[in-house]
Design a protein around this motif. Structure first.
Motif, PDB file in Angstrom:
ATOM      1  N   UNK A 188       0.806  -1.219   0.000  1.00 31.39           N
ATOM      2  CA  UNK A 188       0.000   0.000   0.000  1.00 31.39           C
ATOM      3  C   UNK A 188       0.843   1.275   0.000  1.00 31.39           C
ATOM      4  N   UNK A 189       2.100   1.186   0.418  1.00 29.52           N
ATOM      5  CA  UNK A 189       2.965   2.366   0.465  1.00 29.52           C
ATOM      6  C   UNK A 189       3.605   2.662  -0.893  1.00 29.52           C
ATOM      7  N   UNK A 190       3.978   1.604  -1.629  1.00 24.85           N
ATOM      8  CA  UNK A 190       4.742   1.805  -2.865  1.00 24.85           C
ATOM      9  C   UNK A 190       4.072   1.244  -4.113  1.00 24.85           C
ATOM     10  N   UNK A 191       3.066   0.413  -3.940  1.00 27.95           N
ATOM     11  CA  UNK A 191       2.408  -0.312  -5.035  1.00 27.95           C
ATOM     12  C   UNK A 191       3.328  -1.348  -5.673  1.00 27.95           C
ATOM     13  N   UNK A 192       4.398  -1.706  -4.990  1.00 26.01           N
ATOM     14  CA  UNK A 192       5.333  -2.723  -5.461  1.00 26.01           C
ATOM     15  C   UNK A 192       4.802  -4.111  -5.107  1.00 26.01           C
ATOM     16  N   UNK A 193       5.248  -5.139  -5.822  1.00 28.66           N
ATOM     17  CA  UNK A 193       4.825  -6.507  -5.492  1.00 28.66           C
ATOM     18  C   UNK A 193       5.304  -6.919  -4.105  1.00 28.66           C
ATOM     19  N   UNK A 194       4.600  -7.884  -3.540  1.00 28.82           N
ATOM     20  CA  UNK A 194       4.942  -8.421  -2.224  1.00 28.82           C
ATOM     21  C   UNK A 194       5.414  -9.858  -2.352  1.00 28.82           C
TER      22      UNK A 194
END
Length: 67
Positions: A25-31
């Protein structure tokens, strides 16, 4: 009498497609799913989001800082 009920997934078994749809939610990067720690890890944000009772807690305030 036989039971024709399909087998249930193991507790807290996750569908890979569901996990791939979640982003930080902070960066929209994959988890990345860390099964041992029951966390979703964002390398971009250096945060790990906990999974409690099978539910990912996708709140930055609840995430743990990682190095």
């Amino acid at each position: 009498m036989t039971d024709d009920t399909p087998p249930r997934p193991a507790p807290h078994a996750y569908d890979r497609r569901m996990l791939e749809a979640l982003v930080c939610p902070a960066t929209r990067a994959p988890l990345r799913y860390d099964a041992a720690r029951q966390e979703l890890v964002s390398r971009a944000a250096h945060l790990a989001y906990p999974i409690r009772d099978g539910i990912p807690i996708m709140l930055v305030d609840e995430a743990r800082d990682i190095d």
